[in-house]
Motif scaffolding. Structure first.
Motif, PDB file in Angstrom:
ATOM      1  N   ASN A  31       0.910  -1.238  -0.054  1.00  0.00           N
ATOM      2  CA  ASN A  31       0.097  -0.056   0.105  1.00  0.00           C
ATOM      3  C   ASN A  31       1.017   1.138  -0.159  1.00  0.00           C
ATOM      4  OD1 ASN A  31      -1.558   2.111   1.099  1.00  0.00           O
ATOM      5  ND2 ASN A  31      -3.307   0.610   1.347  1.00  0.00           N
ATOM      6  N   SER A  32       0.722   2.088  -1.050  1.00  0.00           N
ATOM      7  CA  SER A  32       1.462   3.163  -1.315  1.00  0.00           C
ATOM      8  C   SER A  32       0.947   4.419  -0.772  1.00  0.00           C
ATOM      9  CB  SER A  32       2.150   3.295  -2.621  1.00  0.00           C
ATOM     10  OG  SER A  32       1.105   3.701  -3.532  1.00  0.00           O
ATOM     11  N   GLY A  33      -0.369   4.595  -0.731  1.00  0.00           N
ATOM     12  CA  GLY A  33      -1.107   5.567  -0.258  1.00  0.00           C
ATOM     13  C   GLY A  33      -0.948   5.860   1.195  1.00  0.00           C
ATOM     14  N   LYS A  34      -1.295   7.096   1.554  1.00  0.00           N
ATOM     15  CA  LYS A  34      -1.291   7.504   3.168  1.00  0.00           C
ATOM     16  C   LYS A  34      -2.268   6.692   3.591  1.00  0.00           C
ATOM     17  CE  LYS A  34      -0.339  11.515   5.579  1.00  0.00           C
ATOM     18  NZ  LYS A  34      -0.208  13.240   5.801  1.00  0.00           N
ATOM     19  N   VAL A  35      -1.946   6.408   4.970  1.00  0.00           N
ATOM     20  CA  VAL A  35      -3.081   5.946   5.860  1.00  0.00           C
ATOM     21  C   VAL A  35      -2.961   6.620   7.418  1.00  0.00           C
ATOM     22  CG1 VAL A  35      -3.470   3.527   7.273  1.00  0.00           C
ATOM     23  CG2 VAL A  35      -2.603   3.583   4.795  1.00  0.00           C
ATOM     24  N   VAL A  36      -4.102   6.786   7.770  1.00  0.00           N
ATOM     25  CA  VAL A  36      -4.005   7.610   8.923  1.00  0.00           C
ATOM     26  C   VAL A  36      -4.834   7.057  10.156  1.00  0.00           C
ATOM     27  CG1 VAL A  36      -4.648   9.991  10.289  1.00  0.00           C
ATOM     28  CG2 VAL A  36      -3.826   9.938   7.702  1.00  0.00           C
ATOM     29  N   LEU A  37      -4.390   6.486  11.269  1.00  0.00           N
ATOM     30  CA  LEU A  37      -5.221   6.103  12.190  1.00  0.00           C
ATOM     31  C   LEU A  37      -5.677   7.001  13.169  1.00  0.00           C
ATOM     32  CD1 LEU A  37      -6.266   3.107  14.086  1.00  0.00           C
ATOM     33  CD2 LEU A  37      -3.848   3.558  15.076  1.00  0.00           C
ATOM     34  N   VAL A  38      -7.006   7.262  13.216  1.00  0.00           N
ATOM     35  CA  VAL A  38      -7.742   8.350  13.674  1.00  0.00           C
ATOM     36  C   VAL A  38      -8.402   7.803  15.294  1.00  0.00           C
ATOM     37  CG1 VAL A  38      -9.560  10.069  13.815  1.00  0.00           C
ATOM     38  CG2 VAL A  38      -8.267   9.255  11.744  1.00  0.00           C
ATOM     39  N   ARG A  39      -8.141   8.232  16.236  1.00  0.00           N
ATOM     40  CA  ARG A  39      -8.786   8.085  17.634  1.00  0.00           C
ATOM     41  C   ARG A  39      -9.484   9.284  18.004  1.00  0.00           C
ATOM     42  NH1 ARG A  39      -5.310   5.972  22.675  1.00  0.00           N
ATOM     43  NH2 ARG A  39      -4.193   7.951  22.450  1.00  0.00           N
ATOM     44  N   ASP A  40     -10.846   8.851  18.003  1.00  0.00           N
ATOM     45  CA  ASP A  40     -11.858   9.874  18.281  1.00  0.00           C
ATOM     46  C   ASP A  40     -11.937  10.488  19.727  1.00  0.00           C
ATOM     47  OD1 ASP A  40     -13.583   8.307  19.564  1.00  0.00           O
ATOM     48  OD2 ASP A  40     -15.025   8.164  17.883  1.00  0.00           O
ATOM     49  N   LEU A  41     -12.834  11.471  20.235  1.00  0.00           N
ATOM     50  CA  LEU A  41     -12.996  11.798  21.394  1.00  0.00           C
ATOM     51  C   LEU A  41     -13.430  10.783  22.443  1.00  0.00           C
ATOM     52  CD1 LEU A  41     -14.627  15.266  20.925  1.00  0.00           C
ATOM     53  CD2 LEU A  41     -12.177  14.624  21.310  1.00  0.00           C
ATOM     54  N   TYR A  42     -14.026   9.799  21.983  1.00  0.00           N
ATOM     55  CA  TYR A  42     -14.232   8.570  23.048  1.00  0.00           C
ATOM     56  C   TYR A  42     -13.078   7.432  22.988  1.00  0.00           C
ATOM     57  CZ  TYR A  42     -18.879  10.352  22.539  1.00  0.00           C
ATOM     58  OH  TYR A  42     -20.172  10.999  22.620  1.00  0.00           O
ATOM     59  N   ALA A  91      -8.598  17.622   6.196  1.00  0.00           N
ATOM     60  CA  ALA A  91      -8.711  17.566   7.537  1.00  0.00           C
ATOM     61  C   ALA A  91      -8.298  16.350   8.235  1.00  0.00           C
ATOM     62  CB  ALA A  91     -10.245  17.802   7.905  1.00  0.00           C
ATOM     63  N   ILE A  92      -8.170  15.372   7.407  1.00  0.00           N
ATOM     64  CA  ILE A  92      -7.226  14.050   8.130  1.00  0.00           C
ATOM     65  C   ILE A  92      -6.147  13.746   7.662  1.00  0.00           C
ATOM     66  CG2 ILE A  92      -7.654  11.613   8.209  1.00  0.00           C
ATOM     67  CD1 ILE A  92     -10.631  11.921   8.364  1.00  0.00           C
ATOM     68  N   PHE A  93      -5.741  14.063   6.262  1.00  0.00           N
ATOM     69  CA  PHE A  93      -4.650  13.686   5.722  1.00  0.00           C
ATOM     70  C   PHE A  93      -3.602  14.801   5.660  1.00  0.00           C
ATOM     71  CE2 PHE A  93      -7.797  10.672   3.459  1.00  0.00           C
ATOM     72  CZ  PHE A  93      -6.889   9.648   3.774  1.00  0.00           C
ATOM     73  N   ALA A  98      -1.577  15.576  13.424  1.00  0.00           N
ATOM     74  CA  ALA A  98      -1.176  14.016  13.014  1.00  0.00           C
ATOM     75  C   ALA A  98       0.361  13.952  13.461  1.00  0.00           C
ATOM     76  CB  ALA A  98      -1.516  13.815  11.597  1.00  0.00           C
ATOM     77  N   TRP A  99       0.599  12.669  13.747  1.00  0.00           N
ATOM     78  CA  TRP A  99       2.158  12.410  14.103  1.00  0.00           C
ATOM     79  C   TRP A  99       2.694  11.104  13.689  1.00  0.00           C
ATOM     80  CZ3 TRP A  99       2.783   8.449  17.521  1.00  0.00           C
ATOM     81  CH2 TRP A  99       1.779   8.184  18.489  1.00  0.00           C
ATOM     82  N   THR A 100       3.770  10.771  13.175  1.00  0.00           N
ATOM     83  CA  THR A 100       4.156   9.406  12.775  1.00  0.00           C
ATOM     84  C   THR A 100       5.155   8.705  13.704  1.00  0.00           C
ATOM     85  OG1 THR A 100       4.697  10.445  10.440  1.00  0.00           O
ATOM     86  CG2 THR A 100       5.635   8.346  10.947  1.00  0.00           C
TER      87      THR A 100
END
Length: 448
Positions: A31-42, A91-93, A98-100
């Protein structure tokens, strides 16, 4: 025999396990595209993909993450989102939050949604012009003489002929105004306390929300302290001198991000920087001193990381102090690329040094304890000449303390009433080392 119950997966465990699964999966795929793991307010996880994987792969990933994440990755929820389906994918990517992860691939980031304290990992603000040197006074715990030290430094710099702007950012517990301005006394039908400006920091944020933070407001936020001598001391209190005001109602509206038409939302730290730009443009100070609220708070996150200031970290040598700073440093470590700009500007202040201690011995003991915490943000030794790493007793290091003595004369700080507190010899006895370090930090060209 009673069957053992499966242990509940809690917040921190869920994050570690979900992170490991996603990193392992990314390292095993093309997978060469960007992947973002999002943790919401909960604390619940979702994953955003720039390039959509095959459905079979997503089903396998969902099954494994549901086991490792427990209720933080429930099977009943939709957890995968794709760039083409999002209304505002930037707003996500492209989010500043965001941090690595250190062991993650380059195309992977974590986006942790916070209700408060979001800006600990934000980059510095872009100021509208050249700013004077700034210093933030911060303590993980209150009651360590932070505000007293700031007021005394303002007095000292004024004696040196510097024009000083002082801003009280301890909005929940204002103390700098009462230290530098007259006691809040009114006479008759007086609308404003004598010697105080009408408005304060909270008024700027409330008025700014409806585009009324104009030059007139700035002028009415500025008071003048009688501690000044050869240079001015202008002060912006947290709470202005208006007698009939609802401070708590204004305070509850301060920490807002503002939507901007056709632009990104202006977050609190950007608004704070804009207020300082206005104040600096109005007063043209030689230096700006900012008294920041103690603890891990929204205003602390913006002040310490985003204003380009020298950061004076006040501490007493206790386990509670070091535990608090460790929590902060572990969080900063998430953003390796931004950490260097932060750690270069940290200075540890050994506050309230006991009178019965030998200063040199106390400083070494303090430094040893501080060093163990600062290791979280120091580079690991590698032999590289550029690495940011120091030994425990290196007096050039950010963790090595500049001491301020616990002096009987300053236990009740009221310099406008207690002339003894402005006695030169007593001030140097308690704050001399701090004065010297601060002048060197803020006016290095004068040390050369």
């Amino acid at each position: 025999m009673r069957q053992s119950m499966k242990k509940t997966i809690r917040f921190d465990q869920a994050f570690r396990q979900v992170l490991q699964v996603v990193i392992r999966w990314l390292n095993a795929t093309a997978n060469s595209g960007k992947v973002v793991l999002v943790r919401d307010l909960y604390g619940v996880f979702r994953i955003a993909f720039e390039t959509q994987p095959e459905q079979e792969i997503l089903e396998q990933l969902q099954a494994e993450l549901s086991i490792e994440g427990g209720s933080y990755f429930p099977r009943t929820s939709r957890h995968f989102f794709f760039k083409d389906d999002l209304i505002a994918p930037e707003a996500i990517f492209d989010c500043l939050d965001a941090w690595t992860p250190p062991d993650g691939p380059d195309n992977f980031q974590v986006l942790d949604r916070h209700l408060t304290g979001r800006e600990w990992l934000f980059p510095a603000t872009k100021n509208t012009g050249i700013t004077p040197p700034r210093a933030v006074f911060f303590g993980i715990k209150g009651g360590v003489g932070r505000t007293t030290a700031l007021a005394m430094l303002a007095w000292h710099l004024s004696k040196l002929g510097k024009n000083v702007l002082v801003v009280d950012l301890d909005l929940e517990s204002p103390g700098l105004g009462p230290s530098l301005l007259p006691s809040m006394k009114t006479s008759g039908d007086s609308r404003i306390a004598q010697g105080w400006p009408e408005f304060g920091v909270v008024d700027w944020f409330v008025e700014d929300a409806i585009d009324q933070a104009d030059d007139d407001l700035i002028e009415d936020m500025l008071g003048s302290s009688k501690l000044a001598s050869n240079g001015e001391i202008r002060i912006v209190p947290a709470c202005g001198g208006l007698v009939d005001q609802d401070y708590l109602s204004k305070l509850s509206r301060v920490y807002m991000d503002l939507p901007k038409l056709g632009k990104d939302t202006e977050v609190f730290g950007d608004r704070l920087a804009r207020m300082l730009d206005q104040l600096e443009e109005k007063t043209k100070p030689d230096v700006v001193l900012l008294d920041c609220r103690a603890g891990l708070h929204d205003i602390s996150s913006a002040a310490l990381t985003r204003l380009g200031a020298v950061n004076y970290l006040f501490a007493v040598d206790t386990d509670q102090t070091w535990d608090g700073y460790r929590h902060l440093f572990l969080h900063w470590r998430h953003q390796i690329e931004r950490l260097d700009g932060i750690r270069q500007r940290l200075r540890m202040i050994g506050a309230l040094t006991p009178a019965n201690e030998i200063p040199s011995e106390y400083a070494k003991r303090f430094a040893d304890h501080a060093h163990r915490v600062f290791l979280e943000i120091y580079d690991k030794p590698s032999g590289d000449s550029e690495e940011f790493n120091f030994s425990p007793n290196d007096e050039r290091a950010p963790h090595y303390p500049t001491l301020i003595s616990s002096h009987q004369a300053y236990l009740r700080f009221a310099p406008l009433e207690e002339a003894v507190q402005l006695d030169e010899s007593r001030a140097r006895e308690a704050f001399g080392g701090f004065f010297e370090m601060a002048v060197s930090d803020l006016f290095p060209e004068e040390e050369a």
